[in-house]
Design an enzyme around this catalytic site. Structure first.
Site, PDB file in Angstrom:
ATOM      1  N   SER A  22     116.513  61.337  55.407  1.00 23.60           N
ATOM      2  CA  SER A  22     116.747  61.308  56.991  1.00 23.60           C
ATOM      3  C   SER A  22     116.927  62.532  57.361  1.00 23.60           C
ATOM      4  O   SER A  22     117.471  63.443  56.988  1.00 23.60           O
ATOM      5  CB  SER A  22     118.094  60.334  57.242  1.00 23.60           C
ATOM      6  N   GLN A  54     111.924  62.066  56.129  1.00 18.82           N
ATOM      7  CA  GLN A  54     111.728  61.249  57.524  1.00 18.82           C
ATOM      8  C   GLN A  54     111.968  62.014  58.610  1.00 18.82           C
ATOM      9  O   GLN A  54     112.931  62.489  58.694  1.00 18.82           O
ATOM     10  CB  GLN A  54     112.786  60.112  57.148  1.00 18.82           C
ATOM     11  N   TYR A  81     112.305  61.969  62.580  1.00 22.30           N
ATOM     12  CA  TYR A  81     112.599  61.538  64.039  1.00 22.30           C
ATOM     13  C   TYR A  81     112.206  62.860  64.850  1.00 22.30           C
ATOM     14  O   TYR A  81     112.588  63.864  64.669  1.00 22.30           O
ATOM     15  CB  TYR A  81     114.079  61.349  64.348  1.00 22.30           C
ATOM     16  N   THR A 126     109.340  57.906  61.717  1.00 20.72           N
ATOM     17  CA  THR A 126     109.948  56.617  62.144  1.00 20.72           C
ATOM     18  C   THR A 126     109.591  56.438  63.599  1.00 20.72           C
ATOM     19  O   THR A 126     109.542  57.168  64.574  1.00 20.72           O
ATOM     20  CB  THR A 126     111.646  56.691  61.762  1.00 20.72           C
ATOM     21  N   LYS A 140     106.790  54.643  59.710  1.00 20.07           N
ATOM     22  CA  LYS A 140     107.827  53.625  59.466  1.00 20.07           C
ATOM     23  C   LYS A 140     108.146  53.029  60.559  1.00 20.07           C
ATOM     24  O   LYS A 140     108.469  53.449  61.586  1.00 20.07           O
ATOM     25  CB  LYS A 140     108.979  54.352  58.731  1.00 20.07           C
ATOM     26  N   ARG A 159     118.201  47.131  62.787  1.00 20.69           N
ATOM     27  CA  ARG A 159     119.156  47.896  63.651  1.00 20.69           C
ATOM     28  C   ARG A 159     118.448  48.162  65.064  1.00 20.69           C
ATOM     29  O   ARG A 159     119.122  49.168  65.869  1.00 20.69           O
ATOM     30  CB  ARG A 159     119.662  49.303  62.920  1.00 20.69           C
ATOM     31  N   ASP A 191     110.521  47.599  53.709  1.00 20.49           N
ATOM     32  CA  ASP A 191     112.039  47.340  53.678  1.00 20.49           C
ATOM     33  C   ASP A 191     112.658  46.449  54.279  1.00 20.49           C
ATOM     34  O   ASP A 191     112.020  45.963  55.250  1.00 20.49           O
ATOM     35  CB  ASP A 191     112.465  49.105  53.656  1.00 20.49           C
ATOM     36  N   GLY A 192     113.933  46.289  54.308  1.00 24.60           N
ATOM     37  CA  GLY A 192     114.758  45.169  54.777  1.00 24.60           C
ATOM     38  C   GLY A 192     115.014  44.152  54.116  1.00 24.60           C
ATOM     39  O   GLY A 192     114.077  43.147  53.966  1.00 24.60           O
ATOM     40  N   GLY A 193     116.453  44.072  53.641  1.00 23.37           N
ATOM     41  CA  GLY A 193     116.712  42.882  53.034  1.00 23.37           C
ATOM     42  C   GLY A 193     116.558  42.585  51.742  1.00 23.37           C
ATOM     43  O   GLY A 193     116.849  41.566  51.242  1.00 23.37           O
ATOM     44  N   ARG A 240     117.127  42.806  47.977  1.00 25.63           N
ATOM     45  CA  ARG A 240     118.537  42.751  47.466  1.00 25.63           C
ATOM     46  C   ARG A 240     118.348  42.302  45.864  1.00 25.63           C
ATOM     47  O   ARG A 240     119.494  42.083  45.224  1.00 25.63           O
ATOM     48  CB  ARG A 240     119.407  41.624  47.998  1.00 25.63           C
ATOM     49  N   ARG A 246     120.849  49.620  52.564  1.00 27.32           N
ATOM     50  CA  ARG A 246     122.239  49.562  52.473  1.00 27.32           C
ATOM     51  C   ARG A 246     123.006  49.346  50.992  1.00 27.32           C
ATOM     52  O   ARG A 246     124.047  49.965  50.804  1.00 27.32           O
ATOM     53  CB  ARG A 246     122.906  48.381  53.265  1.00 27.32           C
TER      54      ARG A 246
HETATM   55  C1  FNR Z   1     119.088  53.373  58.595  1.00 28.87           C
HETATM   56  N1  FNR Z   1     117.865  53.514  58.697  1.00 28.87           N
HETATM   57  C2  FNR Z   1     117.319  54.650  59.030  1.00 28.87           C
HETATM   58  N2  FNR Z   1     115.855  54.964  59.147  1.00 28.87           N
HETATM   59  C3  FNR Z   1     115.270  55.928  59.325  1.00 28.87           C
HETATM   60  O1  FNR Z   1     114.178  56.194  59.528  1.00 28.87           O
HETATM   61  N3  FNR Z   1     116.060  57.167  59.715  1.00 28.87           N
HETATM   62  C4  FNR Z   1     117.685  57.142  59.567  1.00 28.87           C
HETATM   63  O2  FNR Z   1     118.224  57.942  59.595  1.00 28.87           O
HETATM   64  C5  FNR Z   1     118.106  55.780  59.304  1.00 28.87           C
HETATM   65  N4  FNR Z   1     119.409  55.743  59.265  1.00 28.87           N
HETATM   66  C6  FNR Z   1     119.846  54.544  58.967  1.00 28.87           C
HETATM   67  C7  FNR Z   1     121.370  54.146  58.748  1.00 28.87           C
HETATM   68  C8  FNR Z   1     121.960  53.261  58.141  1.00 28.87           C
HETATM   69  C9  FNR Z   1     123.423  53.379  57.988  1.00 28.87           C
HETATM   70  C10 FNR Z   1     121.077  52.197  57.626  1.00 28.87           C
HETATM   71  C11 FNR Z   1     121.660  50.829  57.251  1.00 28.87           C
HETATM   72  C12 FNR Z   1     119.703  52.071  58.001  1.00 28.87           C
HETATM   73  C13 FNR Z   1     117.005  52.210  58.356  1.00 28.87           C
HETATM   74  C14 FNR Z   1     116.451  52.312  56.855  1.00 28.87           C
HETATM   75  O3  FNR Z   1     115.651  53.350  56.495  1.00 28.87           O
HETATM   76  C15 FNR Z   1     115.815  51.150  56.313  1.00 28.87           C
HETATM   77  O4  FNR Z   1     114.659  50.741  57.247  1.00 28.87           O
HETATM   78  C16 FNR Z   1     116.790  49.747  56.209  1.00 28.87           C
HETATM   79  O5  FNR Z   1     118.036  50.234  55.790  1.00 28.87           O
HETATM   80  C17 FNR Z   1     116.036  48.785  55.306  1.00 28.87           C
HETATM   81  O6  FNR Z   1     117.112  47.633  55.269  1.00 28.87           O
HETATM   82  P1  FNR Z   1     118.160  47.261  54.125  1.00 28.87           P
HETATM   83  O7  FNR Z   1     117.853  47.608  53.028  1.00 28.87           O
HETATM   84  O8  FNR Z   1     119.465  48.117  54.687  1.00 28.87           O
HETATM   85  O9  FNR Z   1     118.560  45.786  54.558  1.00 28.87           O
END
Ligand code: FNR
Length: 360
Positions: free
Chosen positions: A105, A129, A131, A157, A219, A246, A286-288, A290, A310
């Site tokens: 990140s 990644q 920003y 992102t 992303k 988020r 990504d996302g969920g 598990r 996570r």
């Molecule tokens: C993130 N995510 C995220 N994405 C990104 O592009 N830059 C970042 O700095 C962060 N930081 C971040 C912090 C925390 C605490 C979480 C939980 C998530 C998003 C991350 O890359 C990803 O898209 C999700 O976490 C995927 O979902 P799951 O696997 O957590 O359900």
């Protein structure tokens, strides 16, 4: 051992201070997307083959010339030293040991160069990644440092022009202590390191030239038309993501968004930038995710690889680098088991396995 991620999360929750657990676990708004992401994978069905030789199952793949032992990859997540004192350095080293891709990140709490060295030693692969921050000079400097430190691709992102309002955020500043802004420096306090809200498709080309030709992925894409526009602007592919629930609450669960995006890129024009596997743009998700069956469902629906967010933080909090390595090898083992049961001896056999119908 196939990891029980719910149990891992319970252990991490017991270990971590409450505000840190909530920062990691939480989502935006009413957390509808956060919950739906996990559930939606469980509603994706598979149509297994029978009578295939699966005496040996191979989960390896090659991405832009680098070999990976698994399509299970580590999503970029901010401030990993909140979970464990070794933070991103431990996660990156563990991923490399497991033959998995690691994405660092922009909000890393370890120095970019230290992470690059931790991955290089076991011969792994990592991406950076990005920003795009209000201060584009600062953004460019970070990208140049990442490329010099060995990042093999850049991940822009795109779903965070402003930060989603987290339901569990009680306004405490504890989750982002100043010493964790090791890469952006004191500018973070001045707002220059905050995300820019004027990022557009043109920034794909900007990052591409900063990266000196390494692949740029976008992303946070959920729509087929946006995916096609990213590729037309020079992206090597997209990561179907809603930021783990988020950012925009009520954004579509990624298990539902993936197949239409993969279809649009498969049937659309050839990529303007570097092509992925089979000469096409690459689609990730990504996302969920598990369990191994979730990974298989994602690959069956057109993903080249799948990121987890996570669960890696829970594994890092509970077990440091060995914990993360065990999580990644465990998920990969779960995938290999599901592949065997589905009649797929290699990842090339997986794309036909998704049940295409509406299952809800
Ligand atoms: C993130 N995510 C995220 N994405 C990104 O592009 N830059 C970042 O700095 C962060 N930081 C971040 C912090 C925390 C605490 C979480 C939980 C998530 C998003 C991350 O890359 C990803 O898209 C999700 O976490 C995927 O979902 P799951 O696997 O957590 O359900």
């Amino acid at each position: 051992m196939v990891p029980d991620i719910a149990q891992l999360e319970r252990r991490a929750r017991a270990l971590l201070p409450r505000e840190i657990y909530d920062f990691y676990a939480g989502g935006s708004g009413r957390e509808e997307t956060l919950r739906a992401n996990v559930k939606a994978w469980r509603r994706r069905w598979l149509l297994p083959h029978v009578l295939r030789d699966v005496s040996s199952v191979d989960t390896s793949l090659s991405l832009w010339g680098t070999a990976l032992r698994t399509p299970v990859a580590v999503a970029p997540t901010a401030f990993q030293r909140l979970a464990h004192p070794e933070g991103e350095v431990a996660t990156a080293a563990a991923a490399a040991q497991a033959g998995a891709l690691f994405v660092l990140s922009t909000r890393s709490s370890c120095r970019i160069e230290d992470v690059g060295a931790a991955v290089a030693e076991p011969g792994g692969t990592w991406w950076f990644q990005v920003y795009v921050m209000r201060d584009r000079g600062l953004t460019a400097a970070l990208v140049r440092r990442a490329v010099a430190a060995g990042a093999a691709a850049l991940v822009l992102t795109a779903d965070a022009p402003v930060i989603g309002r987290k339901r569990r955020d009680r306004g405490e500043d504890v989750v982002t202590p100043a010493e964790f802004f090791v890469n952006t420096g004191p500018l973070a306090d001045a707002g220059d390191a905050e995300q820019a809200a004027d990022v557009t498709f043109a920034d794909i080309g900007w990052l591409s030239s900063l990266g000196g030709g390494i692949p740029v992925l976008v992303k946070g894409v959920l729509r087929p038309d946006d995916a096609q526009a990213c590729v037309a602007a020079g992206a090597a592919g997209v990561i179907v993501s809603n930021h783990g629930g988020r950012q925009l609450d009520r954004a579509l669960p990624t298990a539902l968004a993936l197949a239409p995006v993969a279809g649009a890129l498969r049937d659309g024009a050839a990529p303007a930038g570097p092509a992925g596997p089979a000469g096409r743009s690459a689609v990730f998700v990504d996302g969920g995710v598990r369990a191994g069956e979730d990974v298989l469902a994602a690959l069956a629906a057109g993903a080249v690889a799948v990121f987890v967010g996570r669960p890696v933080l829970w594994a890092l909090a509970c077990g440091g680098a060995p914990g993360v390595r065990d999580l990644l090898t465990g998920l990969t083992g779960g995938l290999a088991h599901a592949m065997a049961l589905a009649g797929a001896a290699s990842l090339a056999d997986v794309p036909g396995l998704a049940y295409p119908g509406d299952t809800d």
